[in-house]
Enzyme design. Structure first.
Site, PDB file in Angstrom:
ATOM      1  N   HIS A  61     -57.389 -20.126   1.158  1.00 44.99           N
ATOM      2  CA  HIS A  61     -57.712 -21.306   0.353  1.00 44.99           C
ATOM      3  C   HIS A  61     -56.766 -22.440   0.709  1.00 44.99           C
ATOM      4  O   HIS A  61     -55.676 -22.575   0.144  1.00 44.99           O
ATOM      5  CB  HIS A  61     -57.623 -21.016  -1.149  1.00 44.99           C
ATOM      6  N   HIS A  63     -56.690 -26.807   2.133  1.00 41.89           N
ATOM      7  CA  HIS A  63     -57.404 -28.072   2.305  1.00 41.89           C
ATOM      8  C   HIS A  63     -56.666 -28.850   3.398  1.00 41.89           C
ATOM      9  O   HIS A  63     -55.722 -29.584   3.107  1.00 41.89           O
ATOM     10  CB  HIS A  63     -57.437 -28.867   1.006  1.00 41.89           C
ATOM     11  N   LYS A 184     -68.922 -23.635  -0.715  1.00 41.43           N
ATOM     12  CA  LYS A 184     -68.011 -23.753  -1.860  1.00 41.43           C
ATOM     13  C   LYS A 184     -68.751 -24.468  -2.979  1.00 41.43           C
ATOM     14  O   LYS A 184     -69.394 -25.502  -2.763  1.00 41.43           O
ATOM     15  CB  LYS A 184     -66.770 -24.554  -1.450  1.00 41.43           C
ATOM     16  N   HIS A 225     -64.993 -22.222  -7.274  1.00 38.70           N
ATOM     17  CA  HIS A 225     -63.838 -22.688  -8.051  1.00 38.70           C
ATOM     18  C   HIS A 225     -64.130 -22.385  -9.517  1.00 38.70           C
ATOM     19  O   HIS A 225     -65.141 -22.836 -10.059  1.00 38.70           O
ATOM     20  CB  HIS A 225     -63.666 -24.196  -7.821  1.00 38.70           C
ATOM     21  N   HIS A 245     -58.968 -19.194  -7.752  1.00 39.50           N
ATOM     22  CA  HIS A 245     -58.060 -19.449  -8.876  1.00 39.50           C
ATOM     23  C   HIS A 245     -58.190 -18.344  -9.936  1.00 39.50           C
ATOM     24  O   HIS A 245     -57.404 -17.432  -9.962  1.00 39.50           O
ATOM     25  CB  HIS A 245     -58.252 -20.829  -9.491  1.00 39.50           C
ATOM     26  N   ASP A 317     -53.818 -23.473  -1.656  1.00 39.64           N
ATOM     27  CA  ASP A 317     -54.469 -24.636  -2.286  1.00 39.64           C
ATOM     28  C   ASP A 317     -53.543 -25.836  -2.444  1.00 39.64           C
ATOM     29  O   ASP A 317     -53.652 -26.584  -3.404  1.00 39.64           O
ATOM     30  CB  ASP A 317     -55.033 -24.222  -3.652  1.00 39.64           C
TER      31      ASP A 317
END
Length: 402
Positions: A61, A63, A184, A225, A245, A317
């Site tokens: 995870h 970005h 996602k 998410h 999460h 994340d």
């Protein structure tokens, strides 16, 4: 090109066992392991003198385009400027020992291709393109006073808004058309979004199931998410393969993970770093105030899932200047998990989630030759993985790259 590592202590994360052996890489793969291997002409030989070798780490995870914590502001950046930041971010991930990452929205086929072709340094990049979000959802970066949503065509945006079964089918198909390895979906509220609540559920069950149907039709899967138990459980019932999460999950969530053979990707380090540094790195004040709702619960959720037998995968994340904390997730998870279990989350479990079992996250012959040489025993001290200073060599595709 051939590389021979002599006198290594090879750690198999699947079993937790060490083997004293040599390891030879050829043509980007693990060619053979065993004692006293011969070195073909032209082979580079490194005597490790008993140093530990583990598979390259996997972060499921990330970005890589999130060069700022102000995700709404990111959409106005020049695509070329974002790409330059992404190259820097990916290079840092490789230096920290991550040889494969799964981008959880933002990256596209351009960055993935650039890495694969050697145009930029970085880990192998599996991408989903843009995350699917309902209007006013976690992927909708508009402030309350903004009416028009600009689905910016470049890699700077992390989300795309789609409402209704037909629209989400079309959006999922479009991301798959562009080569997405997974889809996602935003199934609950989030920290970095300006207009939703953490405890909201997002998308109807019909919409969630339609997205899952499209991914499965393409032999892909959906990552969702979700924070609260209600949001987590709805996503699992809809057929989502991984929950991102999950800080507020409950006992029923654990049952559903097992029933649906799904994965949990906790991201504890991002809440710690957002609380400490988020505002300094661009996180808007209203978003910073949301962090407390999930910060304290994450470790308890991880422990509940681990005790219940849920398959756990490593995720970080991080955003903006906080990417440097990527390895700290090892230390945080070590508060409730054994070191071997945390290492498995970043190797064999992650490889299973990504559909690359036997290819990555292992030292087995035939696997990609993505390896780390460590100064220290990670099973005795997770600090060996939490502190990149303990990484002596990063080996990618059989070449020493860091």
């Amino acid at each position: 090109m051939s590389l021979l590592l002599r006198h290594a202590l090879l750690l198999d994360p699947a079993t937790g066992e060490y083997t004293e052996a040599d390891l030879r890489c050829a043509d980007g793969r693990v060619a053979e392991t065993g004692p006293g291997l011969s070195a073909p002409d032209g082979t580079r030989v490194i005597d490790l003198a008993g140093a530990v070798v583990v598979p390259g780490l996997i972060d499921a995870h990330v970005h890589v385009t999130a060069a700022t914590a102000d995700l709404g502001g990111l959409t106005s950046w020049s695509p070329s400027y974002v790409a330059a930041h992404s190259a820097r971010i990916m290079g840092g991930m490789l230096d920290r020992g991550f040889t494969t990452v799964r981008d959880a929205s933002g990256a596209d086929y351009g960055l993935s291709d650039a890495q694969a072709e050697g145009l930029i340094r970085g880990p192998r990049l599996l991408f989903c393109g843009r995350a699917l979000s309902q209007t006013g959802g976690h992927g909708d970066s508009r402030a309350r006073g903004t009416r028009v949503h600009d689905d910016h065509p470049c890699c700077a945006g992390l989300g795309r808004v789609a409402d209704g079964v037909d629209a989400v089918r079309a959006a999922a198909r479009d991301e798959l058309r562009k080569g997405a390895h997974h889809i996602k979906v935003m199934a609950s509220g989030g920290v970095a979004s300006p207009t939703d609540r953490i405890d909201s559920t997002q998308y109807s069950m019909e919409e969630l199931r339609a997205i899952v149907d499209e991914a499965e039709a393409a032999n892909r899967y959906v990552a969702a998410h979700a924070y609260t138990a209600r949001a987590v459980n709805r996503a699992l019932e809809a057929g989502v393969r991984s929950i991102e999460h999950g800080n507020l999950l409950d006992d029923r969530s654990v049952e559903l993970f097992l029933e649906h053979d799904a994965y949990l990707v906790p991201t504890l380090v991002t809440y710690w770093s957002l609380k400490e540094e988020g505002v300094a790195h661009g996180l808007p004040e209203p978003s910073w105030r949301k962090v407390d709702a999930v910060l304290g619960a994450g470790l308890a959720a991880l422990e509940r899932a681990a005790v219940g037998g849920v398959r756990l995968v490593y995720g970080s994340d991080l955003l903006g200047g906080m990417h440097r904390h990527q390895n700290q997730e090892f230390r945080l998870r070590g508060e409730v998990q054994k070191p071997l279990d945390v290492l498995r989350a970043a190797t064999v479990n992650a490889a299973e989630l990504l559909g690359m079992t036997g290819e990555i996250g292992t030292l087995a012959e035939g696997a990609h030759a993505d390896l780390l040489v460590l100064d220290g025993d990670p099973l005795a001290d997770l600090g060996v993985l939490a502190d990149p200073g303990h990484i002596r060599h990063v080996i990618q595709a059989g070449a020493v790259v860091s």
